[in-house]
Design a protein around this motif. Structure first.
Motif, PDB file in Angstrom:
ATOM      1  N   ARG A  50       0.838  -1.214   0.000  1.00 40.76           N
ATOM      2  CA  ARG A  50       0.000   0.000   0.000  1.00 40.76           C
ATOM      3  C   ARG A  50       0.861   1.247   0.000  1.00 40.76           C
ATOM      4  O   ARG A  50       1.974   1.239   0.510  1.00 40.76           O
ATOM      5  N   CYS A  51       0.312   2.319  -0.550  1.00 41.42           N
ATOM      6  CA  CYS A  51       1.090   3.547  -0.592  1.00 41.42           C
ATOM      7  C   CYS A  51       0.174   4.756  -0.518  1.00 41.42           C
ATOM      8  O   CYS A  51      -0.957   4.724  -0.997  1.00 41.42           O
TER       9      CYS A  51
ATOM     10  N   PRO B 190      -5.303  -8.809   0.861  1.00 38.94           N
ATOM     11  CA  PRO B 190      -6.080  -8.701   2.095  1.00 38.94           C
ATOM     12  C   PRO B 190      -5.154  -8.715   3.321  1.00 38.94           C
ATOM     13  O   PRO B 190      -4.152  -9.429   3.329  1.00 38.94           O
ATOM     14  N   LYS B 191      -5.535  -7.910   4.327  1.00 37.95           N
ATOM     15  CA  LYS B 191      -4.648  -7.756   5.500  1.00 37.95           C
ATOM     16  C   LYS B 191      -4.308  -9.111   6.135  1.00 37.95           C
ATOM     17  O   LYS B 191      -3.203  -9.332   6.610  1.00 37.95           O
TER      18      LYS B 191
ATOM     19  N   THR C 248       8.092 -10.131  -0.487  1.00 41.81           N
ATOM     20  CA  THR C 248       6.886  -9.291  -0.459  1.00 41.81           C
ATOM     21  C   THR C 248       6.205  -9.436   0.902  1.00 41.81           C
ATOM     22  O   THR C 248       6.492 -10.364   1.671  1.00 41.81           O
ATOM     23  N   ALA C 249       5.240  -8.545   1.140  1.00 40.39           N
ATOM     24  CA  ALA C 249       4.567  -8.517   2.436  1.00 40.39           C
ATOM     25  C   ALA C 249       3.758  -9.785   2.702  1.00 40.39           C
ATOM     26  O   ALA C 249       3.448 -10.099   3.840  1.00 40.39           O
ATOM     27  N   GLU C 250       3.401 -10.531   1.643  1.00 39.30           N
ATOM     28  CA  GLU C 250       2.681 -11.789   1.891  1.00 39.30           C
ATOM     29  C   GLU C 250       3.608 -13.001   1.804  1.00 39.30           C
ATOM     30  O   GLU C 250       3.133 -14.137   1.742  1.00 39.30           O
TER      31      GLU C 250
END
Ligand code: SAM
Ligand code: SF4
Length: 321
Positions: free
Chosen positions: A20-21, A38-39, A258-260
């Motif tokens: 996200r940015c 999704p969070k 990556t974040a996931e």
């Protein structure tokens, strides 16, 4: 030690903590993506930290936190402290757009962050608004001042684009030089997510513009940094990142998370393997095996430049640049 199939030592991990940015940069994320991850699919900082430990134990000695915009993720200072407490000698850095930096710099420094890279593409408010999609310049510059005040080392990244900010490269360089911050000009990398009309300046064009004002010497590469360095007579050094150059990937030492939890061997290609499942079930050996496999499959080169040059389909806001 992690060594790829082309004998490159991989000791640098870039960790995107969110895709996200708060900006919509024309060369990165001009439109809000159709969906965000999704969070509940994001790895928690505790889970990410488990993988940081695996990576450090396997030979990673430099970690850069990036995004999307990393400062959008709550608790970032605690994540930084976890890494610092595990290995204080790690080269711990962050890349940020600096919009939220003013209120965060001191906490990040206290947590163990050593260096930051800030994206500054212009010093003109209207141009910043055009590039980022909102009025950002004041906050960015105040963020940089605060980072310097608390003692963080700051480097600046600028992506020069024709008819947008190419006429400002000397002004941005002077802004950095006055504050003893080094600057790296990044050649715009074509990708499917950016605005179609962007035309980036290539290093030859940049050097031509800079030589209208300065004399400098070509210093070549320095260790595993992707920058090609040039030095003025007074000692100040600037860099150019030239992904279109034939030998750009020769000294690449990095992989991206990556974040996931997708581990990505190269910024250009879509290939990735997940460490998320292994980390979530506490399978440290499994995560280490994925890490080694990703390093083994690291491609020799990107496909920007050369005869088979193509635009990448990878999103920079997902990989962290
Ligand atoms: N939001 C943070 C920022 O902007 O600094 C960190 C993430 S951003 C993806 C990391 C770096 O990638 C920034 O320096 C940005 O300028 C660079 N970048 C993004 N898209 C690019 C592109 N198409 N070509 C060259 N550099 C790009
Ligand atoms: Fe956001 Fe950085 Fe991409 Fe700009 S370059 S949209 S600030 S992630």
């Amino acid at each position: 030690m992690l060594i790829d199939s082309y004998d490159r030592v991989v000791d640098y991990l870039r960790v995107s903590v969110t895709e996200r940015c708060n900006f919509r940069c024309n060369y990165c994320m001009p439109e809000k993506p159709f969906t965000w991850v999704p969070k509940e699919n994001l790895l928690s900082f505790e889970e990410l930290f488990e993988f940081m430990k695996v990576s450090i134990d396997e030979g990673v000695n430099k970690i850069r936190i990036t995004g999307g915009e990393p400062l959008l993720r709550d608790g970032l200072d605690k994540f930084i402290k976890m890494i610092y407490d595990y290995e204080p000698n790690i080269d711990l850095a962050m890349t940020t757009n600096a919009y939220l930096l003013k209120g965060a710099a001191q906490k990040l420094k206290n947590a163990g962050l050593k260096r930051i890279n800030v994206s500054i593409d212009t010093l003109i408010s209207e141009v910043a608004q055009d590039i980022a999609g909102k009025d950002v310049l004041k906050n960015v510059l105040e963020g940089v001042d605060e980072a310097l005040k608390v003692g963080l080392k700051v480097k600046v990244n600028m992506v020069p684009m024709k008819s947008v900010n190419a006429n400002e490269i000397i002004d941005v360089l002077e802004y950095c030089k006055k504050r003893d911050m080094s600057i790296r000009f990044i050649e715009y990398m074509e990708n499917a997510h950016a605005k179609k009309e962007i035309q980036g300046l290539k290093s030859t064009e940049l050097l031509e513009l800079l030589s209208t004002k300065y004399e400098f010497e070509d210093e070549g590469f320095d260790g595993s940094s992707p920058s090609h360095y040039y030095r003025f007579k007074d000692g100040y050094r600037f860099g150019i990142i030239e992904p279109y150059a034939d030998d750009f990937c020769k000294q690449c030492n990095r992989i991206r998370l990556t974040a996931e939890g997708q581990l990505i061997p190269c910024l250009y290609f879509d290939e990735a393997m997940s460490i998320g499942e292994a980390i979530k079930r506490g399978d440290i050996k499994g995560a280490a095996l994925v890490l080694k496999e990703v390093v083994r499959t690291k491609p020799e080169k990107n496909r920007w430049g050369g005869e088979d040059s193509e635009s990448s389909t990878r999103a920079f806001y997902e990989t962290g640049g």
